[in-house]
Design a protein around this motif. Structure first.
Motif: not given
Length: 305
Positions: A29-32, A116-119
């Motif tokens: 949900r962090a990307a939303e 991972p990392g890119v996120r």
């Protein structure tokens, strides 16, 4: 016991738990939504150096009300929408000084938040998923603006030096989001974006062109063939040192519509009408500035798709 906890299986277990957390757990949900948002990263000196390298400028043509909500619809995408990073994800071009009270959220592919990392890097700079639910969530608070490059990966495949081939005819998702949220649409044009890399566009029926289309269809990414500047050689992956000027147009007011209330047919008609208004506004923005900011262009706007 200590040796067991530091063994390879423990690292694999941690990684598996982390992947589960970001793909199916709360981390998804962090990307939303809005949290986290670390504004200090936007001001790092490295981004000002990048802005200087590209002679990046941000031009404001109209005021934006800090109490409003906005869909920044920007063109062209070019190879990697570098103008979006320089002008909106960082303070290299002085966005907060020009538009006080407006918080930009650059929207990118959802797949970036599964790596991972890119996120984490994306989240640090306020990037969020470009999926519909995420876009609507980010527009809930006054002063919010989502930054979209509707041409996306498809437009990267038709980018050429000095040309403005836009993938826009059927790109109406940003218009639907604006209507459902009542957010004003702001036309934005990045002069110099297509001059940052030299590209090779294969013949439409060639094997390479078919591979590029398949990559875009099934993975949402494209594989453009391009070259830029190198550090120790003439060719490399760095953008050419070409001036990059992004012009922010006047907002197009939007009246909120609920497709369930007005009906799908009426909503689609409103989408088409607003989409046409945007095209006209973007064309005018280009025409007003093209002679000043792109005097050596090879052509004007072409709606490639």
């Amino acid at each position: 016991m200590i040796a067991a906890l530091t063994g390879p299986w423990w690292i694999a277990a941690l990684l598996a738990g982390y992947m589960f957390w970001i793909l199916w757990g709360p981390g998804k949900r962090a990307a939303e939504n809005e949290a986290p948002y670390h504004a200090p990263w936007r001001h790092l000196p490295v981004w000002h150096l990048m802005g200087d390298y590209l002679s990046a400028r941000l031009i404001k043509t109209a005021e934006l009300d800090p109490q409003g909500r906005y869909v920044f619809a920007a063109y062209p995408h070019g190879i990697s929408a570098i103008s979006g990073w320089v002008c909106f994800a960082t303070e290299a071009a002085g966005f907060s000084r020009l538009f006080p009270g407006i918080r930009p959220w650059c929207m990118t592919l959802a797949s970036n938040f599964k790596c991972p990392g890119v996120r984490e890097y994306c989240l640090m700079y306020g990037l969020r998923s470009c999926e519909k639910r995420s876009c609507i969530n980010m527009l809930k608070k006054p002063g919010s603006a989502i930054v979209l490059y509707p041409g996306g990966a498809a437009e990267a495949l038709v980018a050429e030096l000095g040309m403005f081939n836009l993938v826009l005819k059927r790109r109406k998702g940003f218009v639907r989001i604006a209507l459902q949220t009542g957010a004003s649409i702001v036309p934005i044009f990045g002069f110099g974006e297509t001059d940052l890399f030299e590209t090779y566009v294969p013949a439409p029926h060639s094997t390479m062109a078919k591979f590029q289309r398949l990559s875009h269809k099934y993975w949402g990414t494209s594989q453009p063939i391009f070259k830029g500047s190198g550090i120790f050689t003439d060719s490399g992956l760095l953008p050419f040192r070409s001036p990059l000027t992004t012009v922010v147009g006047a907002p197009i007011p939007v009246t909120k519509l609920d497709p369930k209330e007005v009906g799908e047919a009426a909503f689609n008609q409103a989408v088409d009408e607003l989409h046409q208004k945007y095209i006209i506004a973007l064309q005018k923005l280009f025409d007003d500035w093209k002679d000043q900011l792109a005097p050596n262009r090879k052509g004007d706007i072409v709606l490639a798709a």
